[in-house]
Design an enzyme around this catalytic site. Structure first.
Site, mmCIF file in Angstrom:
data_model
loop_
_atom_site.group_PDB
_atom_site.id
_atom_site.type_symbol
_atom_site.label_atom_id
_atom_site.label_comp_id
_atom_site.label_asym_id
_atom_site.label_seq_id
_atom_site.Cartn_x
_atom_site.Cartn_y
_atom_site.Cartn_z
ATOM 1 N N GLY A 42 16.446 4.780 7.672
ATOM 2 C CA GLY A 42 16.452 4.266 6.301
ATOM 3 C C GLY A 42 17.132 2.926 6.132
ATOM 4 O O GLY A 42 16.678 1.905 6.637
ATOM 5 N N GLY A 82 15.212 17.803 -3.766
ATOM 6 C CA GLY A 82 14.315 16.760 -3.286
ATOM 7 C C GLY A 82 14.664 16.208 -1.917
ATOM 8 O O GLY A 82 14.069 15.235 -1.461
ATOM 9 N N ALA A 84 0.850 -1.193 0.000
ATOM 10 C CA ALA A 84 0.000 0.000 0.000
ATOM 11 C C ALA A 84 0.881 1.236 0.000
ATOM 12 O O ALA A 84 1.632 1.472 0.951
ATOM 13 C CB ALA A 84 -0.917 -0.008 1.219
ATOM 14 N N LYS A 102 11.685 9.029 15.360
ATOM 15 C CA LYS A 102 12.646 7.928 15.258
ATOM 16 C C LYS A 102 13.304 7.650 16.604
ATOM 17 O O LYS A 102 13.509 6.491 16.981
ATOM 18 C CB LYS A 102 13.696 8.270 14.195
ATOM 19 C CG LYS A 102 13.124 8.407 12.792
ATOM 20 C CD LYS A 102 14.138 8.993 11.822
ATOM 21 C CE LYS A 102 13.538 9.190 10.440
ATOM 22 N NZ LYS A 102 14.472 9.862 9.501
ATOM 23 N N ALA A 130 7.417 2.026 -5.131
ATOM 24 C CA ALA A 130 7.826 1.623 -6.478
ATOM 25 C C ALA A 130 9.180 0.929 -6.442
ATOM 26 O O ALA A 130 9.397 -0.073 -7.147
ATOM 27 C CB ALA A 130 7.875 2.847 -7.389
ATOM 28 N N LYS A 171 7.301 5.805 10.749
ATOM 29 C CA LYS A 171 7.718 6.134 12.119
ATOM 30 C C LYS A 171 6.652 6.936 12.860
ATOM 31 O O LYS A 171 6.491 6.804 14.077
ATOM 32 C CB LYS A 171 9.054 6.882 12.140
ATOM 33 C CG LYS A 171 9.075 8.270 11.513
ATOM 34 C CD LYS A 171 9.514 8.222 10.089
ATOM 35 C CE LYS A 171 9.623 9.587 9.441
ATOM 36 N NZ LYS A 171 9.961 9.472 8.005
ATOM 37 N N GLU A 194 11.992 -1.979 10.318
ATOM 38 C CA GLU A 194 13.379 -1.569 10.119
ATOM 39 C C GLU A 194 13.498 -0.268 9.348
ATOM 40 O O GLU A 194 14.331 0.594 9.650
ATOM 41 C CB GLU A 194 14.151 -2.667 9.386
ATOM 42 C CG GLU A 194 15.630 -2.402 9.231
ATOM 43 C CD GLU A 194 16.372 -2.415 10.568
ATOM 44 O OE1 GLU A 194 16.743 -1.311 11.028
ATOM 45 O OE2 GLU A 194 16.559 -3.492 11.132
ATOM 46 N N THR A 209 7.914 6.817 -4.051
ATOM 47 C CA THR A 209 9.308 6.480 -4.338
ATOM 48 C C THR A 209 9.709 5.152 -3.712
ATOM 49 O O THR A 209 10.303 4.291 -4.366
ATOM 50 C CB THR A 209 10.227 7.601 -3.822
ATOM 51 O OG1 THR A 209 9.866 8.829 -4.455
ATOM 52 C CG2 THR A 209 11.686 7.285 -4.133
ATOM 53 N N ASP A 234 10.700 14.869 12.919
ATOM 54 C CA ASP A 234 11.025 13.588 12.284
ATOM 55 C C ASP A 234 12.047 12.829 13.132
ATOM 56 O O ASP A 234 11.894 11.632 13.385
ATOM 57 C CB ASP A 234 11.576 13.839 10.876
ATOM 58 C CG ASP A 234 12.079 12.583 10.204
ATOM 59 O OD1 ASP A 234 11.238 11.789 9.740
ATOM 60 O OD2 ASP A 234 13.312 12.375 10.137
#
EC number: 1.1.1.3
Length: 441
Positions: A136, A189, A10, A207, A17, A107, A131, A14, A203
């Site tokens: 990452g 990006g 789901a 984590k 895919a 997260k 994980e 990026t 963020d």
């Protein structure tokens, strides 16, 4: 094949895919390593017609991720939609309740609902692996949950956000202002159009909350984390750090103390000689202090389609082999309530930058207030610049001068109380800048 592990994915951004592509390209290697095939049999995303550069022929499409999560077409649900509620939460709960294993990179979802979801997974005899949710491509969750099982962890800390690390690296290397580096990060990006979640430390906090639970066997409490971002960091701070033998990094730090567990996210001056100081650009790094092994540092890409998909596949492979470990390192019912640490001395001291009006008595009042709060100063640096003199009888204060103070060990409460009083006395022009100094190996 009947024994294949069937995946429902789901979210086809990026990471999604990249995951579909990776599972297809590495199918033979995965089959050998897992002793069974692994294949994607169902997907869900917002737009069916978008070109994602992947072949979805033969894969069932679900407009509703909850229906995918409960479908008989899959054995394992991979959630890559993001968000701490809504479709992500509903579909993960549905999958676990239906007896489906779940792998997620979310997260925010786990920081808010992780303990509940871990209990739900245990009740239904399935795995909930994450994980990819922390750092990452760095295998820090597996390392802490399994490889360091024989250690009593005292501290875990690290650079957990590549966007902030990229900005701070560019500021230092090229002498660029924060705003200019942020704009470049957005163009490349590395940062979102609204970068608040990254640059203000949230963020990193999500984590860190997960790492804290893994490290200390406690319940997740992201709301207890002190959070401070990097938007206030200036070139003056970067240059001062360099002269003093430090580099500035946004760190997430969790450590065990006599009174409880301390969790904090903030810009930090770290010694140039430390391993963490050498982590540049978009890389992440996590250090774990164990009583048996000492300090272990893991470094790698903290984001990106391939790096994150690699971590997702690692979780999938564990499930395919039948390897099951409690989500947070031990059964959810055995997690201890989170107990926040009391105020204590910060071992590395503080860097303080003040813009002090150049007039008689200004610095004496600052020094007096520091003494009142029992704050000892290790060094004082004043960078004088050319200024105009006040006209006789003028009430206009002289041009402010930058003054840098380095303190010895003291408490956060004392520093903040002193700076609040100093700011109210009309002796400084701008808001004081305060950065912690960490003693790291």
């Amino acid at each position: 094949m009947a024994n294949d592990l069937r995946l429902g994915v789901a979210g086809l951004g990026t990471v999604g895919a990249s995951l579909v592509r990776l599972v297809s390209e590495k199918s033979d290697a995965l089959a050998r390593r897992c002793a069974r095939g692994v294949r994607v049999t169902g997907v869900s995303a917002r737009s069916r017609g978008r070109d994602r550069g992947i072949d979805l022929s033969g894969i069932a499409w679900f407009d509703d991720p909850v229906k995918l999560a409960t479908s008989g077409e899959i054995d394992l649900f991979v959630e890559l939609m993001g968000g701490d509620s809504g479709a992500a939460e509903e579909s993960v709960r549905a999958a676990l309740s239906s007896g489906k294993h779940v792998v997620t990179a979310n997260k925010a979802l786990l920081a808010k609902h992780g303990v509940e979801l871990a209990k739900l997974a245990e009740e239904n005899g399935v795995s909930l692996n994450f994980e990819a949710a922390v750092a990452g491509g760095i295998p820090i969750v597996k390392t802490m949950r399994e490889s360091l099982a024989g250690n009593h962890v005292n501290r875990v800390y690290g650079i957990l956000n590549g966007t902030c690390n990229y900005i701070l690296t560019r500021m230092e290397r090229e002498g660029l202002a924060f705003a200019e580096c942020l704009a470049d990060a957005q163009r490349l990006g590395y940062a979102e159009a609204d970068p608040t979640f990254d640059i203000e430390g949230f963020d990193t906090a999500h984590k860190l909350a997960l790492l804290t639970s893994l490290a200390f066997g406690c319940e997740i409490d992201a709301g207890a984390i002190y959070v401070e971002g990097i938007s206030s960091i200036t070139i003056a701070d970067i240059e001062a750090a360099d002269e003093l033998g430090y580099r500035i990094k946004l760190l997430g730090v969790a450590q065990r103390t006599e009174t409880g567990i301390e969790q904090r996210v903030h810009p930090t001056m770290v010694p140039k000689s430390s391993a963490i100081a050498r982590i540049d650009g978009v890389l992440n790094a996590v250090a774990v202090d164990g009583d048996t092994v000492g300090e272990v540092v893991l470094v790698g890409p903290g984001a990106g389609g391939n790096a994150t998909a690699s971590a997702v596949v690692a979780d999938i492979a564990d499930i395919a082999r039948g390897d099951r470990t409690p989500t947070l390192g031990k059964p959810a019912a055995e997690l201890e309530p989170y107990k926040p640490a009391g105020m204590r001395k910060h071992e590395g001291g503080y860097y303080i930058r003040l813009s002090v009006y150049d007039r008689p008595g200004a610095f004496a009042r600052i020094a007096q207030e520091m003494a009142t709060q029992n704050i000892s100063l290790e060094s004082i640096v004043q960078r004088r610049r050319a200024v105009r003199s006040d006209a006789p009888g003028s009430s206009q204060p002289a041009e402010p001068q930058p003054v840098i103070l380095i303190t010895y060990e003291t408490t956060e409460a004392a520093i903040r109380e002193a700076l609040e009083i100093i700011a109210s006395q009309n002796v400084i022009a701008d808001r004081p800048q305060m950065i912690r100094i960490e003693k790291l190996s």
